[in-house]
Design an enzyme around this catalytic site. Structure first.
Site, PDB file in Angstrom:
ATOM      1  N   ASN A  19       0.645  -1.195  -0.072  1.00 43.52           N
ATOM      2  CA  ASN A  19       0.161   0.063   0.123  1.00 43.52           C
ATOM      3  C   ASN A  19       0.926   1.416   0.171  1.00 43.52           C
ATOM      4  OD1 ASN A  19      -2.702  -1.470   0.329  1.00 43.52           O
ATOM      5  ND2 ASN A  19      -1.961  -1.964   2.267  1.00 43.52           N
TER       6      ASN A  19
ATOM      7  N   HIS B 184       3.279  -7.047   1.866  1.00 46.62           N
ATOM      8  CA  HIS B 184       2.521  -7.914   2.540  1.00 46.62           C
ATOM      9  C   HIS B 184       2.279  -9.312   1.775  1.00 46.62           C
ATOM     10  CE1 HIS B 184       0.158  -4.876   5.372  1.00 46.62           C
ATOM     11  NE2 HIS B 184       0.445  -4.228   4.034  1.00 46.62           N
TER      12      HIS B 184
ATOM     13  N   HIS C 111       6.821  -1.886   2.961  1.00 42.49           N
ATOM     14  CA  HIS C 111       6.849  -3.369   3.267  1.00 42.49           C
ATOM     15  C   HIS C 111       5.799  -3.959   2.371  1.00 42.49           C
ATOM     16  CE1 HIS C 111       3.929  -0.671   5.205  1.00 42.49           C
ATOM     17  NE2 HIS C 111       2.743  -1.366   5.236  1.00 42.49           N
TER      18      HIS C 111
END
Ligand code: 5GP
Ligand code: ZN
Length: 113
Positions: A86, A101, A99
């Protein structure tokens, strides 16, 4: 820098690690959205996937080399899984440290919400 994931990368805040090397860390998400929900982060601070550049892109390539083997180890590779990042407020990025996911262990709807 006062960054949650920098602190997790440095071991100052504990995490449930599933993979670690000099460049990256993978650990279980504290609020899992699927039976398998792991976050891959570069140890070096990168603000988001939109801040990847020629100087830091090797860290991202390195992470993607590890995602497949870790997914295999976690038992989600055969059925399939999702990798998502995101970026910014509208997409729901809540931690300003890049990051990825890794989500798996259930059917994942498309398009995402
Ligand atoms: P984002 O919302 O930025 O795409 O993803 C951030 C993720 O980090 C969320 O899924 C959230 O549950 C997870 N998270 C936030 N704080 C912590 C923490 O202290 N430890 C762990 N393991 N995960 C966290
Ligand atoms: Zn950071």
């Amino acid at each position: 820098m006062d960054c949650l994931f920098c602190k997790i990368a440095a071991g100052e805040i504990p995490s449930q690690k599933v993979y670690e090397d000099d460049v990256c860390l993978a650990f279980k998400d504290i609020d899992p959205q699927a039976p398998t929900h792991v976050l891959f982060i570069p140890k070096r601070h990168i603000a988001s996937a939109a801040a990847v550049n020629p100087e830091n892109s090797a860290d991202v390539a390195h992470i993607f080399e590890k995602i497949g083997p870790v997914a295999e180890e976690l038992g989600v590779a055969e059925d399939g899984f999702r990798v998502v990042s995101n970026i910014g407020e509208a997409a729901g990025q809540s931690v300003p440290h890049l990051h990825f996911h890794l989500l798996g262990g259930r059917e994942l709807a498309w398009p995402p919400g």
